[in-house]
Design an enzyme around this catalytic site. Sequence first.
Site, PDB file in Angstrom:
ATOM      1  N   LYS A   1       0.835  -1.210   0.000  1.00  0.00           N
ATOM      2  CA  LYS A   1       0.000   0.000   0.000  1.00  0.00           C
ATOM      3  C   LYS A   1       0.869   1.258   0.000  1.00  0.00           C
ATOM      4  O   LYS A   1       0.621   2.204  -0.743  1.00  0.00           O
ATOM      5  CB  LYS A   1      -0.943  -0.015   1.214  1.00  0.00           C
TER       6      LYS A   1
ATOM      7  N   GLN B   1      -4.363  -1.543   9.731  1.00  0.00           N
ATOM      8  CA  GLN B   1      -4.289  -2.879   9.132  1.00  0.00           C
ATOM      9  C   GLN B   1      -4.843  -3.922  10.106  1.00  0.00           C
ATOM     10  O   GLN B   1      -4.484  -3.949  11.281  1.00  0.00           O
ATOM     11  CB  GLN B   1      -2.834  -3.201   8.753  1.00  0.00           C
TER      12      GLN B   1
ATOM     13  N   ASP C   1     -10.749   2.829   4.270  1.00  0.00           N
ATOM     14  CA  ASP C   1     -10.992   1.381   4.215  1.00  0.00           C
ATOM     15  C   ASP C   1     -12.487   1.080   4.103  1.00  0.00           C
ATOM     16  O   ASP C   1     -12.878  -0.029   3.739  1.00  0.00           O
ATOM     17  CB  ASP C   1     -10.447   0.713   5.490  1.00  0.00           C
TER      18      ASP C   1
HETATM   19  N1  GUN Z   1      -6.854  -6.979   6.414  1.00  0.00           N
HETATM   20  C1  GUN Z   1      -7.293  -7.718   5.371  1.00  0.00           C
HETATM   21  N2  GUN Z   1      -7.824  -6.924   4.425  1.00  0.00           N
HETATM   22  C2  GUN Z   1      -7.729  -5.670   4.877  1.00  0.00           C
HETATM   23  C3  GUN Z   1      -8.097  -4.402   4.342  1.00  0.00           C
HETATM   24  O1  GUN Z   1      -8.658  -4.269   3.259  1.00  0.00           O
HETATM   25  N3  GUN Z   1      -7.825  -3.327   5.120  1.00  0.00           N
HETATM   26  C4  GUN Z   1      -7.239  -3.443   6.330  1.00  0.00           C
HETATM   27  N4  GUN Z   1      -7.032  -2.325   7.022  1.00  0.00           N
HETATM   28  N5  GUN Z   1      -6.874  -4.588   6.847  1.00  0.00           N
HETATM   29  C5  GUN Z   1      -7.123  -5.700   6.127  1.00  0.00           C
END
Ligand code: GUN
Length: 292
Positions: free
Chosen positions: A52, A96, A119
């Site tokens: 990311k 995350q 998100d």
């Molecule tokens: N863990 C698995 N998928 C995601 C996501 O799309 N965003 C975040 N923040 N954590 C995750």
Amino acid sequence: MQILDGKAAAQSIKDALKLDVAQLASNGREVPHLVAILVGTNGASETYVAAKVKACEEVGFKSTLIRFEESITAFRLLETIRELNGDPDVDGILVQLPLPAHISSEEIINAIDPSKDVDGFHPSTVGRLVLGQPTFIPATPYGIQLLLAHYKIETAGKHAVVIGRSNIVGRPMSILLSAAGPQGNATVTICHSHTKNLAEVCRSADIIIAALGRPGFVTADMVKEGAVVIDVGITRVDDPTRKRGYRIAGDVAFDEVSAKAGFITPVPGGVGPMTIAALLKNTFHACALKHY
Ligand code: GUN
């Protein structure tokens, strides 16, 4: 059968964003700024967050990675989120997941300012999505929508079967597919661990979204000839022949299903890159919203 190349589709989205960012910068405006919070040292989470941050760099966004030890308290994490909420230089905040067991991810997500919830996990963001007034669409279902749009795959009137009902993928995906509008207007069935005759339900699907996290779960006998198969699975499977000692496995038995499907996403190189492109779009959107 056509491969849905998520890597290429994501690149075209990133190229467009890069131009948008360059335009902002040339007008003397601030570029979008994403802050990612990573708690602990979960290997998969490390990989995702690194991807990311790298993608932000690629398109010219500002990004900040805040790392905390596994032992951090919920209070300290909440304090950080409060600071970021109040910081006008920050456009998007991403925590995350998963978080360590002693921290309630619900409590943490609820603390994020919805205007920075790139998100799309905050209850008010989810509520808006359900009501057909989306602000931020969770990155994975949004990425799948963008991929379907990229390949001009029609969903209206189709039977879409979503396997998995997680808050991150299955649930929002089912809402989007059934909503009015592009990449919507489908008749949707959500399958989960209690579903009876799952194979039979899948066989009636024009579109299958496999998001349950079980490698190779969707086999050829579950797929109708010509169906669109979207594989969201990204499970690490031990593989001593690989340099890292593991490989990434999707939820679809690719070799046999690809012989039957009309369109199929590979793993890796399908949904994964689209998820990141979608997150970037959300972050750009958060930045743009601030100026209205
Ligand atoms: N863990 C698995 N998928 C995601 C996501 O799309 N965003 C975040 N923040 N954590 C995750």
